[in-house]
Design a protein around this motif. Structure first.
Motif, short mmCIF file in Angstrom:
data_model
loop_
_atom_site.label_atom_id
_atom_site.label_comp_id
_atom_site.label_asym_id
_atom_site.label_seq_id
_atom_site.Cartn_x
_atom_site.Cartn_y
_atom_site.Cartn_z
N LYS A 27 0.80 -1.36 -0.05
CA LYS A 27 -0.01 0.20 0.07
C LYS A 27 0.79 1.18 -0.07
O LYS A 27 0.44 2.26 0.75
CB LYS A 27 -0.83 0.14 1.35
CG LYS A 27 -1.87 -1.13 1.25
CD LYS A 27 -2.62 -1.19 2.73
CE LYS A 27 -3.58 -2.37 2.58
NZ LYS A 27 -2.78 -3.61 2.73
N LEU A 28 1.92 1.21 -0.80
CA LEU A 28 2.80 2.54 -0.92
C LEU A 28 3.34 3.00 0.49
O LEU A 28 3.93 3.90 0.78
CB LEU A 28 2.12 3.51 -1.57
CG LEU A 28 1.76 3.23 -3.05
CD1 LEU A 28 0.88 4.31 -3.55
CD2 LEU A 28 2.91 3.29 -4.01
N GLY A 29 3.20 1.90 1.57
CA GLY A 29 3.25 2.49 2.93
C GLY A 29 2.77 3.87 3.47
O GLY A 29 3.38 4.11 4.51
N ILE A 30 1.69 4.13 2.82
CA ILE A 30 0.77 5.17 3.37
C ILE A 30 -0.50 4.74 3.86
O ILE A 30 -1.22 5.62 4.26
CB ILE A 30 0.64 6.20 2.26
CG1 ILE A 30 0.01 5.67 1.00
CG2 ILE A 30 2.12 6.67 1.87
CD1 ILE A 30 -0.28 6.61 0.02
N PHE A 31 -0.59 3.62 3.91
CA PHE A 31 -2.11 3.39 4.28
C PHE A 31 -2.33 3.54 5.53
O PHE A 31 -3.40 4.32 6.13
CB PHE A 31 -2.41 1.86 4.05
CG PHE A 31 -3.83 1.33 4.65
CD1 PHE A 31 -4.89 1.49 3.73
CD2 PHE A 31 -3.96 0.68 5.65
CE1 PHE A 31 -6.40 1.16 4.00
CE2 PHE A 31 -5.35 0.32 6.26
CZ PHE A 31 -6.26 0.48 5.29
N ASP A 32 -1.45 3.13 6.55
CA ASP A 32 -1.77 3.52 8.21
C ASP A 32 -1.69 5.17 8.52
O ASP A 32 -2.51 5.61 9.21
CB ASP A 32 -0.53 2.74 8.78
CG ASP A 32 -0.88 1.18 8.99
OD1 ASP A 32 -2.03 0.54 8.75
OD2 ASP A 32 -0.15 0.44 9.21
N TRP A 33 -0.85 5.81 7.65
CA TRP A 33 -0.63 7.20 7.86
C TRP A 33 -1.97 7.98 7.49
O TRP A 33 -2.31 8.51 8.25
CB TRP A 33 0.29 7.69 7.06
CG TRP A 33 0.51 9.12 6.90
CD1 TRP A 33 0.72 9.98 7.80
CD2 TRP A 33 0.19 10.07 5.62
NE1 TRP A 33 0.79 11.22 7.32
CE2 TRP A 33 0.42 11.34 5.93
CE3 TRP A 33 -0.07 9.68 4.14
CZ2 TRP A 33 0.29 12.37 5.14
CZ3 TRP A 33 -0.07 10.53 3.43
CH2 TRP A 33 -0.07 11.84 3.65
N LEU A 34 -2.63 7.55 6.44
CA LEU A 34 -3.91 8.14 5.96
C LEU A 34 -4.93 7.67 6.90
O LEU A 34 -5.78 8.59 7.31
CB LEU A 34 -4.56 7.62 4.62
CG LEU A 34 -3.41 8.38 3.43
CD1 LEU A 34 -3.55 7.59 2.29
CD2 LEU A 34 -3.68 9.84 3.58
N LYS A 35 -5.05 6.50 7.28
CA LYS A 35 -6.19 5.85 8.01
C LYS A 35 -6.08 6.84 9.68
O LYS A 35 -6.90 6.98 10.17
CB LYS A 35 -5.85 4.56 8.44
CG LYS A 35 -6.51 3.63 7.23
CD LYS A 35 -7.84 3.50 6.96
CE LYS A 35 -8.71 2.82 7.89
NZ LYS A 35 -10.05 2.82 7.57
N GLY A 36 -4.87 6.66 10.02
CA GLY A 36 -4.61 7.48 11.33
C GLY A 36 -5.00 8.97 11.28
O GLY A 36 -5.19 9.58 12.27
N LEU A 37 -4.89 9.62 10.05
CA LEU A 37 -5.56 10.83 10.00
C LEU A 37 -7.08 11.14 9.93
O LEU A 37 -7.53 12.23 9.74
CB LEU A 37 -4.80 11.64 8.69
CG LEU A 37 -3.20 11.92 8.74
CD1 LEU A 37 -2.61 12.46 7.47
CD2 LEU A 37 -3.08 12.91 9.89
N GLY A 38 -7.52 9.63 9.85
CA GLY A 38 -9.15 9.56 9.80
C GLY A 38 -9.75 9.57 8.44
O GLY A 38 -11.08 9.72 8.31
N HIS A 39 -8.83 9.27 7.36
CA HIS A 39 -9.19 9.28 6.12
C HIS A 39 -9.91 7.84 5.80
O HIS A 39 -9.46 6.82 6.32
CB HIS A 39 -8.37 9.72 5.19
CG HIS A 39 -8.13 11.00 5.33
ND1 HIS A 39 -8.90 12.22 5.05
CD2 HIS A 39 -6.92 11.66 5.66
CE1 HIS A 39 -8.13 13.35 5.39
NE2 HIS A 39 -6.98 13.06 5.78
N ASP A 40 -10.70 7.64 4.93
CA ASP A 40 -11.48 6.46 4.30
C ASP A 40 -10.42 6.21 3.16
O ASP A 40 -10.39 6.74 2.08
CB ASP A 40 -12.76 6.58 3.66
CG ASP A 40 -13.46 5.31 3.33
OD1 ASP A 40 -12.81 4.25 3.49
OD2 ASP A 40 -14.47 5.50 2.66
#
Length: 359
Positions: A27-40
């Motif tokens: 996931k480009l290494g960004i999935f957890d970062w984006l989820k942590g910011l509250g995004h779907d």
């Protein structure tokens, strides 16, 4: 907001190699970062047809991330349906999978990670040239098939030294290809582009600029395609263009498959007019099993150096384009301007001349 990420699935390879960032697994290494910011965040490899996850989620996504290696083709009709879409990010280089004119009408920003793949692709170009000129692929196939016939291979094997090599397009990749060819003592290195190359790049190569595409086509023993796909380059290498080339020319295309006409390439190789065609880009990706470029051969069973589209997605390149994708999204989320080198279209305007000669 919803972020839709379209990647290819790596399966066991991605599970065993976490550096395969461009996969649905990592996931480009960004999935957890984006989820942590509250995004779907939706990550999928399902991109074909009206019932695909891509078309299902594009209707309310604000950010789309896709790659050139498994592109989600964002057509004008899909842009019409994507009412919330504000940003399209190419995790890599090459945004022709997006209808850029339609994106401009909607003032959708399209950005890519400029420079992330340039070294990787340039190396692949030189590798493919050598594979074709030295007739490497049939030689290797002999060995794995437990055969040995030197004459059958050597009849179509040459040196790169003393040949005229030219690039169509001399941007970040094209001039690096020429730079890497300097030690091979080619007879001439030529380039054609409607854009000038940076002064510092010009100092790094001894190549000569030609005034017209026809001149380059007629003079070269090896032609490499390193220009973007847009209205003026689609089908650029067609039957008429091939007739202007020397008989026995080798063609390498790591830019976009649709720059070369599918049928014209097959006919020219199978007739022996061109000595070989190689690269990693296809006019449809993934290439269907019956795509003729998979099986085409010259009269002596040689001349095919095609691979899957991986030149710009080495592990080193994946680290670069994953980091660049995060930076582009982070800038968007924080209201910061994008790096101008990464922007293709913005505010309804083309921000680059790479996609055609524009005022």
């Amino acid at each position: 907001m919803k972020v839709l990420i379209v990647l290819y699935s790596g399966g066991q390879a991605a599970q065993e190699q976490p550096r395969l960032l461009g996969t649905t697994e990592n996931k480009l290494g960004i999935f957890d970062w984006l989820k942590g910011l509250g995004h779907d965040v939706v990550v999928t490899d399902d991109k074909e047809g009206p019932n695909s996850e891509f078309q299902k989620h594009i209707v309310d996504a604000e950010i789309l991330v896709t790659t050139p290696f498994h592109p989600g083709y964002l057509t004008a009709d899909l842009i019409d349906k994507a009412k919330n879409l504000k940003l399209c990010v190419t995790a890599g280089v090459g945004s022709d999978h997006v209808d850029l004119n339609a994106a401009n009408k909607r003032k959708i920003t399209v950005a890519e990670v400029s420079g992330s793949n340039v070294v990787s692709v340039a190396e692949h170009v030189v590798m493919t040239m050598l594979c074709l000129v030295r007739n490497f692929v049939p030689a290797h196939e002999q060995i794995i098939n437990h055969k040995w016939n030197v004459a059958q291979i050597a009849r179509d094997a040459y040196d790169l030294e003393g040949k005229v090599v030219g690039t169509i397009g001399c941007g970040r990749i094209g001039y690096r290809v020429l730079q890497r060819l300097e030690p091979f003592n080619c007879k001439e290195l030529l380039w054609f582009d409607y854009n000038d190359i940076p002064a510092e790049a010009a100092k790094a190569i001894s190549a000569k600029r030609v005034d017209t595409l026809d001149e380059l086509l007629s003079r070269c023993d090896v032609i490499t395609v390193n220009c973007p796909l847009h209205e003026s380059t689609r089908g650029l290498i067609n039957a008429d263009a091939i007739k202007k080339m020397k008989k026995g020319v080798w063609i390498v295309n790591t830019a976009r498959g649709a720059i070369c006409d599918r049928k014209a390439i097959v006919e020219a190789l199978e007739s022996g007019y061109i000595a070989g065609y190689g690269g990693d880009v296809w006019d449809v990706q993934p290439a269907p099993p019956d795509h003729p470029w998979r099986d085409m051969r010259g009269p002596n069973g040689n001349g095919n150096a095609m691979t899957p589209h991986y030149s710009g997605t080495t592990l080193d390149a994946q680290a670069r384009y994953a980091a660049g994708t995060k930076e582009i999204i982070e800038n968007y989320l924080n209201g910061k301007p994008q790096n101008p080198a990464n922007v293709i279209v913005e505010n309804g305007e083309y921000a680059t001349k790479a996609y055609g000669q524009r005022k």
